[in-house]
Design an enzyme around this catalytic site. Structure first.
Site, PDB file in Angstrom:
ATOM      1  N   THR A 183      11.651  -0.278   3.931  1.00  0.00           N
ATOM      2  CA  THR A 183      10.285  -0.100   3.429  1.00  0.00           C
ATOM      3  C   THR A 183      10.418   0.658   2.111  1.00  0.00           C
ATOM      4  O   THR A 183      11.408   1.375   1.908  1.00  0.00           O
ATOM      5  CB  THR A 183       9.433   0.733   4.400  1.00  0.00           C
ATOM      6  N   LYS A 439     -12.239  10.615   2.816  1.00  0.00           N
ATOM      7  CA  LYS A 439     -13.155  11.112   3.833  1.00  0.00           C
ATOM      8  C   LYS A 439     -14.128  12.087   3.180  1.00  0.00           C
ATOM      9  O   LYS A 439     -13.767  13.206   2.848  1.00  0.00           O
ATOM     10  CB  LYS A 439     -12.369  11.801   4.947  1.00  0.00           C
TER      11      LYS A 439
HETATM   12  P1  ADP Z   1       5.696  -0.258   1.936  1.00  0.00           P
HETATM   13  O1  ADP Z   1       5.001  -0.134   3.246  1.00  0.00           O
HETATM   14  O2  ADP Z   1       7.041   0.330   1.959  1.00  0.00           O
HETATM   15  O3  ADP Z   1       4.858   0.130   0.754  1.00  0.00           O
HETATM   16  P2  ADP Z   1       5.415  -3.112   2.230  1.00  0.00           P
HETATM   17  O4  ADP Z   1       5.574  -4.104   1.170  1.00  0.00           O
HETATM   18  O5  ADP Z   1       6.005  -3.381   3.533  1.00  0.00           O
HETATM   19  O6  ADP Z   1       6.004  -1.790   1.652  1.00  0.00           O
HETATM   20  O7  ADP Z   1       3.901  -2.766   2.352  1.00  0.00           O
HETATM   21  C1  ADP Z   1       3.059  -3.201   3.373  1.00  0.00           C
HETATM   22  C2  ADP Z   1       1.674  -2.734   3.089  1.00  0.00           C
HETATM   23  O8  ADP Z   1       1.163  -3.381   1.928  1.00  0.00           O
HETATM   24  C3  ADP Z   1       0.663  -3.048   4.156  1.00  0.00           C
HETATM   25  O9  ADP Z   1       0.719  -2.101   5.197  1.00  0.00           O
HETATM   26  C4  ADP Z   1      -0.643  -3.003   3.378  1.00  0.00           C
HETATM   27  O10 ADP Z   1      -1.096  -1.673   3.216  1.00  0.00           O
HETATM   28  C5  ADP Z   1      -0.243  -3.524   2.027  1.00  0.00           C
HETATM   29  N1  ADP Z   1      -0.602  -4.943   1.911  1.00  0.00           N
HETATM   30  C6  ADP Z   1       0.189  -6.010   2.053  1.00  0.00           C
HETATM   31  N2  ADP Z   1      -0.494  -7.156   1.843  1.00  0.00           N
HETATM   32  C7  ADP Z   1      -1.773  -6.797   1.580  1.00  0.00           C
HETATM   33  C8  ADP Z   1      -2.984  -7.517   1.294  1.00  0.00           C
HETATM   34  N3  ADP Z   1      -3.020  -8.832   1.223  1.00  0.00           N
HETATM   35  N4  ADP Z   1      -4.096  -6.792   1.090  1.00  0.00           N
HETATM   36  C9  ADP Z   1      -4.098  -5.437   1.148  1.00  0.00           C
HETATM   37  N5  ADP Z   1      -2.999  -4.713   1.408  1.00  0.00           N
HETATM   38  C10 ADP Z   1      -1.850  -5.374   1.620  1.00  0.00           C
END
Ligand code: ADP
Length: 541
Positions: A183, A439
């Site tokens: 991640t 919040k």
């Molecule tokens: P990291 O969690 O390390 O930043 P990731 O690429 O795995 O890297 O991130 C996943 C996160 O990205 C999701 O939990 C969400 O918050 C965000 N995310 C992914 N796709 C979307 C989307 N289509 N719309 C909004 N948020 C998104």
């Protein structure tokens, strides 16, 4: 009970590599180098070269379970590592070249990488952390801008040229690890997610379904999303599974280079984060008829929320269809995808756009629920906000090293950290990441909804809404605004734009005009940085 009588055939990625060679030997994998020259290999050649790589890695001591890291842009050699390394029973570990060297050192040490395949143009980055990974024994240099010297490491092309183009790929357990992705560390130390062959294969099958990404043999796929970002959303595996044509952009990710490549190679499906597409939309708006993108049937956008105004702009002004998808490194990564189901037939354009801009419905085998603070599932009424939890065969069951165990519930769901609503049709809408939630006086305000509305203003290209500290309400929304080139807008005009859409207490207390919004290594708004910079903006001086 009667036992079924079907073969227990392992679900391994090796099958995709073999199938592509056998059935689609001449279908091209096109790769752009730093000097912009294009290199073409058929799937049979990719198979042969991947086999040569496996022979070379075996001689270097790579065994089952060994970690082979990559520090590369998207290109053919990276694909060969993607397919070859897991097929020999080792594990490919993609390093994110946008991370800080200290993070890369941490990740490389944590994953116990033994070999790294690195682009020659990225050697200066590797030099900053390679000595901090004690397990690292070999450096293989992809000669993207000229041959590698022996001091730099093994030259990839010379190394594989000395090897036989066949490899006796072993029969593997489908539950064996195939790939490690970390991640990006926006929420603490990076965590290692270990994909299995089985999770990647099942994910591929779901991604290829027509209701999903719907990729097939006749597609030409351009993964703009880096191969170090959640396995380029599984597209390299999907392309191999179907025998589709693949086009890799190398390091050229600017809008002009991408549009030119899409037109020249007649790309049908391209995938990337919203920033990439915002740049492309601006380019197409400025010079509408210059580029022939008529081959493109789907632009997959994910990683952060795709603004409704962008989805609409592509469709209305350029006839281009956006597929909005949600996923995480922990979900291999595809979780939900926004397509209009038959329940939208006859609905207003506004309703359809709202659904397309949502994160959509779950793909088969991913299950989702959202829960309140007490962990109990909430109403699917499209209004009640709660944390999204998911489970399924391509959802992580733990992190490498067992860290972060609190991310899993006692009854086996993964806590995503995303705050969402789910409506009665099953459409998920992300309102925030839990760490970015605003919040105000105990009430939640959705930063994503306000951002979406701000980005629909004609003078705004990007907007990030974040929490500012407030003496009375604890937190109040602040909006960082980037204007389109040559355009301006005032705070009052933006207030007037938002007024008809939101309740009064959702209105940002101030609008801060900035040159650019800080981003994470995977292109998400880095709101922690905005909070560091402007968090006390509303506090008494
Ligand atoms: P990291 O969690 O390390 O930043 P990731 O690429 O795995 O890297 O991130 C996943 C996160 O990205 C999701 O939990 C969400 O918050 C965000 N995310 C992914 N796709 C979307 C989307 N289509 N719309 C909004 N948020 C998104």
């Amino acid at each position: 009970m009667l036992d079924g009588r079907m073969m227990d055939f392992p679900l391994t990625l090796t099958h995709f590599l073999e199938r592509a060679r056998q059935l689609f030997p001449r279908t091209e994998v096109v790769s752009r180098r730093p000097d912009k020259s294009l290199h073409r290999h058929g799937w049979a050649e990719v198979h042969a070269r991947a086999s040569q790589l496996c022979n070379a890695l075996t001689k270097l001591g790579v065994k089952r379970g060994s970690r082979v890291a990559t520090l590369c842009w998207n290109h053919t050699q990276h694909l060969e590592a993607y397919l070859g390394v897991p097929a020999m029973g080792a594990i490919v570990h993609t390093l994110n070249l946008r991370l800080h060297p200290s993070e890369l050192a941490y990740i490389g040490r944590h994953a116990e990488d033994e070999v790294v395949i690195v682009d020659r143009t990225l050697l200066p980055l590797l030099a900053k952390f390679r000595n901090e990974i004690p397990s690292l024994r070999h450096v293989i240099v992809v000669p993207d801008d000229g041959p590698a010297t022996p001091e730099q490491g093994h030259d990839y092309e010379k190394l594989i040229a000395a090897e036989r183009p066949e490899y006796a790929f072993p029969t593997l357990d489908e539950r064996a690890a195939a790939m490690i992705c970390y991640t990006s560390g926006t929420t603490g130390n990076p965590k290692g997610v270990v994909y299995t062959h089985r999770s990647c294969v099942l994910h591929t099958m779901a991604a290829c379904m027509r209701d999903s990404l719907g990729v097939g043999e006749d597609d030409t796929i351009l993964p703009v999303v880096p191969m170090f970002h959640a396995a380029a959303w599984g597209l390299p595996f999907a392309a191999a599974a179907c025998g589709a044509k693949l086009v890799f952009p190398g390091p050229h990710l600017d809008a002009a280079s991408l549009v030119e490549l899409m037109a020249a190679e007649k790309v049908t499906v391209a995938a990337g984060v919203p920033t990439i597409w915002l740049g492309i939309l601006a380019l197409l708006d400025a010079a509408p008829k210059t580029h022939d993108l008529s081959s493109v049937r789907s632009m997959v956008i994910g990683g952060s929320a795709a603004p409704a105004a962008m989805i609409d702009g592509f469709a209305k002004r350029h006839g281009l269809e956006v597929t909005h998808a949600w996923g995480m490194t922990e979900t291999n990564p595809l979780g939900t995808l926004s397509r209009l189901t038959r329940s939208f037939v006859g609905q207003s354009d506004e309703k359809k756009l709202a659904a397309k801009a949502s994160q959509g419905i779950t793909v088969p085998f991913v299950e989702a629920r959202h829960v309140g603070d007490d962990g109990k599932p909430l109403a699917r009424d499209g209004e009640t906000m709660g944390e999204l939890e998911v489970r399924g065969p391509w959802v992580a069951s733990s992190y490498l090293g067992g860290e972060g165990a609190e991310k899993w519930t006692a009854d086996g769901w993964f806590r995503t950290g995303d705050v969402v609503t789910i409506d009665k049709e099953g459409y998920v809408r992300i309102t925030d990441r839990s760490k970015d939630v605003i919040k105000s006086g105990g009430e939640w305000i959705s930063s994503v909804a306000i951002e979406n509305a701000l980005m629909a203003h004609p003078a705004v290209i990007e907007a990030a809404v974040f929490a500012g500290r407030h003496p009375k309400w604890d937190e109040r929304p602040l909006a960082a605004i980037v204007c389109k080139a040559g355009q301006t807008v005032t705070a009052d005009q933006l207030r007037a734009h938002l007024e008809p859409i939101f309740a009064k207490f959702w209105m940002p207390d101030d609008f801060l005009f900035v040159e650019q919004i800080p981003r994470t290594s995977t292109g998400k708004f880095l709101k922690s940085k905005l909070r560091d910079q402007f968090g006390d903006h509303l506090m008494p001086k």
